[in-house]
Design a protein around this motif. Structure first.
Motif, PDB file in Angstrom:
ATOM      1  N   GLU A 146       0.832  -1.217   0.000  1.00 15.76           N
ATOM      2  CA  GLU A 146       0.000   0.000   0.000  1.00 15.76           C
ATOM      3  C   GLU A 146       0.859   1.256   0.000  1.00 15.76           C
ATOM      4  O   GLU A 146       0.550   2.241   0.672  1.00 15.76           O
TER       5      GLU A 146
ATOM      6  N   TYR B 157      -3.503  -0.458  10.697  1.00 14.41           N
ATOM      7  CA  TYR B 157      -3.698  -1.849  10.296  1.00 14.41           C
ATOM      8  C   TYR B 157      -4.453  -2.679  11.328  1.00 14.41           C
ATOM      9  O   TYR B 157      -4.651  -3.869  11.170  1.00 14.41           O
TER      10      TYR B 157
ATOM     11  N   GLU C 182       4.739 -11.523  -4.714  1.00 11.39           N
ATOM     12  CA  GLU C 182       3.473 -11.889  -5.358  1.00 11.39           C
ATOM     13  C   GLU C 182       3.548 -11.740  -6.875  1.00 11.39           C
ATOM     14  O   GLU C 182       2.661 -11.147  -7.494  1.00 11.39           O
TER      15      GLU C 182
HETATM   16  C1  GAL Z   1      -0.234  -8.622   0.313  1.00 16.18           C
HETATM   17  C2  GAL Z   1       1.029  -7.942  -0.181  1.00 16.18           C
HETATM   18  C3  GAL Z   1       1.483  -6.884   0.802  1.00 16.18           C
HETATM   19  C4  GAL Z   1       0.346  -5.995   1.169  1.00 16.18           C
HETATM   20  C5  GAL Z   1      -0.805  -6.846   1.681  1.00 16.18           C
HETATM   21  C6  GAL Z   1      -2.016  -6.075   2.072  1.00 16.18           C
HETATM   22  O1  GAL Z   1      -0.843  -9.356  -0.655  1.00 16.18           O
HETATM   23  O2  GAL Z   1       2.043  -8.887  -0.345  1.00 16.18           O
HETATM   24  O3  GAL Z   1       2.543  -6.155   0.255  1.00 16.18           O
HETATM   25  O4  GAL Z   1      -0.027  -5.283   0.045  1.00 16.18           O
HETATM   26  O5  GAL Z   1      -1.212  -7.725   0.690  1.00 16.18           O
HETATM   27  O6  GAL Z   1      -1.762  -5.199   3.085  1.00 16.18           O
END
Ligand code: GAL
Length: 915
Positions: A90, A322, A149
């Motif tokens: 993000e 978060y 990813e």
């Molecule tokens: C994951 C990704 C992270 C972050 C997370 C959501 O899929 O690897 O970098 O974006 O989602 O907070």
């Protein structure tokens, strides 16, 4: 250590160094992570945060990464280094530097220009990481991740990954390298994997991620839990089964949900997320992972922090709290205490790292189930008890059989609400033989075992001795019964507060059981080989010449009790009078809590209006004339128009101004196709008259980032020229590139401008963005507001000529106005006060006022308040940016439609501790 017979459970938490903008705070957060039971920290390194331009990597930020890795090592945490080059997280462009938005080659591919760029970044960051490798004995970095990813799997991506791997090795990276498979596809597994359907890649370990816990409802309510997936040895297996995609490497989840981010226009879900993914979630989901032999687990996030400056991707606002265990104000949430019980457990009970799936274990209730694992070397059995399905929240009491070398037992257990327990049987507990316990083991050391259970729930612990041992109940209530036939000593009790039982048997080390309910368990801290009870945090413990030096935090008056090889002790450097108490040292008096702190009222302000760019006579001769006819952005200008997108002219972050000069009659309307990121803003003026402002719609998790808006022009302005159309676009950052489709190259600023629906000819466009990169605060701190370009955001700016104003503030003219104030903070030296700035009414996510604020604190852009979008009202002002013992300056750049004034502004307290 990791590839050959891993015996250490890597229990890791994610923390973003770029979201905690102060080395002192890095240390604080890392010490807290260590204190709540982590032995590993995972760091993303954000390329875009470090590199303002191709070839430029010498920002404070990059050099500080060396310091960061040193601090992590000093604190005693292993490090998982994740330098991307693509990360997501993000952040603006998913971690890409904004200058990549103008590159021809496709990102995340083997395009030569892209690889040349990633080489630059890896050279810079690898040089630092390589100095801190555990394998060299010079640091604590144990793993290195390439990419993140990468879900495209063509030849180009394979070449790209290989290139990253080879580059890392060439740069001296010797620790195992892995990739993080989005979800569980079996992509990029090590060549050693023989699992059908997997895709091998240039990696040493396979890792995957998952966020199965669910999020809060959009109205901010918690909702009901999801069921926990079996992504290891208890699951269906195969290429898409999670860890089972790689049969010869440790079960490794590179990211497992520890919360979730929140979006512009939400109701504000972080407090709710902290509950949805709170203690019950942690027990059920992380416990399921443990039962699935995922012996490398990283929780994303454990400390979220703040997306200050222009860091937040369009999908998130300033706060990256978060709902994590350590909140944005650096305070431990209740879920941190549950993590502590789990973290201490996995680090204390060594047989956990080498288990296999055990025989099926039935339970007496269909509403419950057991996932059973066994360590073949030690014979230790683990019973992970959870509801069936694990999403259920009923109150179930049941029994299940425990069968070990000691015999078969019918064991009673209760699960009430979202809960799960891992019970241990046939285990060497400090030289005493544990047959089983229905209390969970938190930790044990030097003759003391700390067990825990839910308040009011029954527990039993069975130990085996050849002859009847002496049992002393030192505190609380417990019954002891010895069965001479089996040798079993059965202790029965109800968890409440702390129950202390000492068992002394011939030929065995004496054992003190501390059996705590969850609140009491939260008061215990294990530091190395010492156990401490009482304070709200213990950071370090060192014994020298029989004197134990403890450091930590109190938030209230607290007892202090320690189990350590020491006779005397100090707390934060001050001697503490103690007396011996059943093998422990107990402070004679409570430790004091923090003193009250007083915060200044922000009453006196200085005010100045800006946006002179809107005025027809403004001198823009020095601005760049838009003259490019081709762009690599994915958004092309309409035929007949020059390129206007900001990145093409080197203006990457924040606000961008355009001035279009033209002659002849003015149109009846101007329509802009513009890119502004999440909740971006466009304002327009014709000949100094405000035409209005438009905001990109928000209120959804994946918001639009580009809009088409028409600004009508009143007939009295439709005169003959010359005319100046002034446009300001707030760029709320570049898209992430999760789909490997160059989404970060979507244009920002004006993409197309039409007059009465037609591309006008004869318009000369001038463009202006940031004046340059702040040498201290880096490329993401500043955009192109007039005030920013002229130092109005900086603490040393002389604002004496500005108008004095006070709250409540009057409405300002459309455009941008600045408010500045300075104040002294006198926080006592032994107090850690986490402070914030609150604008407007936090009880409602948004107000009906149409303005937004950039908050500069001592020159640092600490975030953006958008009154009519929300939801964030309170902005963390981290120590290090804020001086708690000196003078501070706040400058607010308020940009709006002129219809209403800035709401109430005040300092707030996010947490106070005595240190
Ligand atoms: C994951 C990704 C992270 C972050 C997370 C959501 O899929 O690897 O970098 O974006 O989602 O907070």
């Amino acid at each position: 250590m990791i590839l050959d017979g891993q015996r250490t459970f890597l229990w890791s938490g994610e923390m973003h160094p770029f979201r905690v903008p102060s080395p002192d705070l890095w240390r604080d957060v890392l010490e807290k992570m260590k204190a709540i039971g982590f032995n590993t920290v995972s760091f993303y390194f954000d390329w875009g945060f470090h590199s303002p331009a191709p070839g430029v990597y010498d920002f404070t930020g990059v050099r500080d990464m060396d310091r960061l890795l040193t601090i992590a090592d000093q604190v005693g945490l292993y490090v998982i280094a994740r330098p991307g080059p693509y990360i997501n997280a993000e952040t603006d462009g998913g971690g890409f530097p904004a200058w990549l938005a103008t590159q021809a080659g496709r990102a995340r591919s083997d395009a030569p220009d892209y690889l040349a760029a990633t080489d630059e970044w890896q050279s810079a960051i690898d040089a630092i990481i390589a100095r801190h490798q555990f394998t060299d004995g010079t640091g604590s970095v144990v793993l290195y991740q390439i990419e993140n990813e990468l879900a495209a799997t063509g030849t180009s991506q394979r070449n790209y990954l290989q290139h990253l791997y080879d580059k890392a090795r060439a740069d001296g990276i010797r620790v195992p390298i892995f990739h993080n498979d989005k979800g569980r596809n079996g992509y990029w597994v090590p060549p050693s994997s023989t699992v059908p359907g997997t895709l091998p890649g240039p990696v040493d370990l396979y890792a995957f991620d998952g966020y199965p816990g669910g999020t809060c409802h959009t109205d901010g309510s918690v909702g009901s839990p999801n069921a926990a997936p079996d992504w290891g040895i208890q699951g269906a297996g195969g290429a898409k089964g999670g860890a089972t995609a790689s049969d010869k490497t440790p079960g490794f989840t590179a990211e497992f949900g520890g919360g979730w981010f929140d979006y512009w226009g939400s109701v504000g879900t972080y407090p709710c997320t902290a509950i949805r993914q709170g203690p019950g979630y942690e027990r059920v989901f992380y416990g399921t992972n443990i039962a699935n032999r995922l012996t490398v687990q990283n929780f994303y996030m454990v400390s979220g922090g703040t997306s200050w400056g222009w860091l937040p991707a369009p999908v998130v606002y300033t706060s990256y709290d978060y709902g994590a265990a350590i909140d944005e104000g650096r305070q431990l949430r209740p879920k941190a205490q549950t993590l502590k019980t789990l973290g201490y457990f996995v680090q204390s009970v060594a047989p956990l790292t080498r288990v296999d799936k055990g025989d099926a274990v039935p339970t007496s209730s269909a509403a419950t189930k057991i996932e059973h694992t066994v360590n073949a070397e030690t014979g230790t059995n683990f019973y992970f008890a959870v509801h069936n399905p694990s999403s259920a929240t009923t109150d179930d009491s049941f029994t299940f059989p425990v069968t070990t070398a000691d015999g078969t037992y019918t064991v009673p257990l209760r699960l009430n609400g979202q809960d799960a327990k891992t019970l241990v049987a046939n285990y060497d507990l400090e030289g005493n033989h544990l047959v089983y316990s229905t209390s969970e083991i938190m930790t044990h050391l030097r003759g003391v075992a700390l067990l825990h259970g839910r308040d009011g729930e029954a527990g039993e612990t069975v130990l085996r001795y050849p002859s009847e041992p002496r049992v002393q109940v030192l505190e609380g209530a417990a019954e002891a019964a010895y069965d001479a036939a089996t040798g079993d000593l059965r202790l029965t009790y109800s968890h409440h507060g702390i129950i202390r039982v000492r068992v002394t048997a011939p030929d065995r080390p004496s054992l003190t059981l501390l059996i705590a309910d969850e609140d009491a368990a939260a008061t215990f801290w294990r530091v190395d080989d010492m156990l401490v009870r009482g304070p709200q945090l213990v950071r370090s413990a060192h014994v020298h010449n029989g004197r134990l030096a403890l450091t930590g935090d109190t938030k209230a008056s607290s007892p202090l009790e320690v189990w350590a090889p020491a006779r005397t002790l100090t707390w934060n450097g001050k001697p503490v009078a103690t007396r011996p108490d059943n093998g422990a040292l107990l402070a004679v008096r409570n430790l004091p809590g923090p003193r009250d702190i007083a915060l200044p009222d922000l009453t006196a302000w200085r005010y100045a209006a800006e946006s002179p760019e809107a005025k027809p006579g403004f001198d823009d001769a020095a601005w760049r004339t838009a003259d490019l006819t081709a762009t690599n952005s994915t958004t092309k200008p309409p035929a007949g128009q020059v390129v206007l997108t900001a990145d093409d002219y080197g203006f990457h972050h924040g606000d961008i101004w355009y001035r279009g000069h033209f002659d002849g009659p003015a149109p009846a309307s101007v329509t802009l196709d513009w890119g502004g990121g999440g909740a971006g803003l466009a304002q327009a003026w014709l000949d100094g008259v405000h035409l209005g402002q438009r905001t990109i719609p928000s209120g959804v998790a994946s918001p639009p980032t580009r809009n088409n808006d028409t600004f009508p022009i009143s007939s009295d302005l439709q005169t003959d020229g010359p005319h100046v159309l002034s446009i300001m676009v707030r760029n709320n950052s570049h898209n992430e590139d999760g789909g490997v489709n160059d989404a970060h190259k979507e244009g920002r600023g004006v993409i197309g401008a039409t007059f009465d629906g037609v591309v006008p000819s004869g318009v000369t466009w001038r463009i202006q963005g940031t004046a340059g990169v702040d040498p201290v605060r880096g490329p993401l701190n500043n955009g192109g507001l007039y005030g920013e370009r002229n130092g109005w955001s900086l603490p040393g700016f002389k604002d004496r000529s500005w108008s004095p104003v006070s709250q409540p503030f009057a409405a300002a003219a459309p455009g941008t106005s600045w408010y500045r104030t300075s104040f002294n903070l006198r926080i006592p030296a032994d107090v850690d006060a986490s402070l914030g700035l609150t604008i407007g009414d936090p009880a409602v996510p948004r107000s009906d006022r149409h303005y937004r604020v950039l908050i500069f604190v001592n020159g640092w852009n600490m975030g953006q308040y958008i009154a009519d979008v929300g939801p964030q009202h309170t902005f963390a002002l981290p120590t290090g940016v804020l001086d708690p013992h000196g003078r501070n300056t706040i400058a607010l750049a308020v940009t709006g439609d002129g219809s209403s004034g800035l709401e109430d502004v005040r300092l707030t307290t996010l947490g106070v501790a005595r240190r």
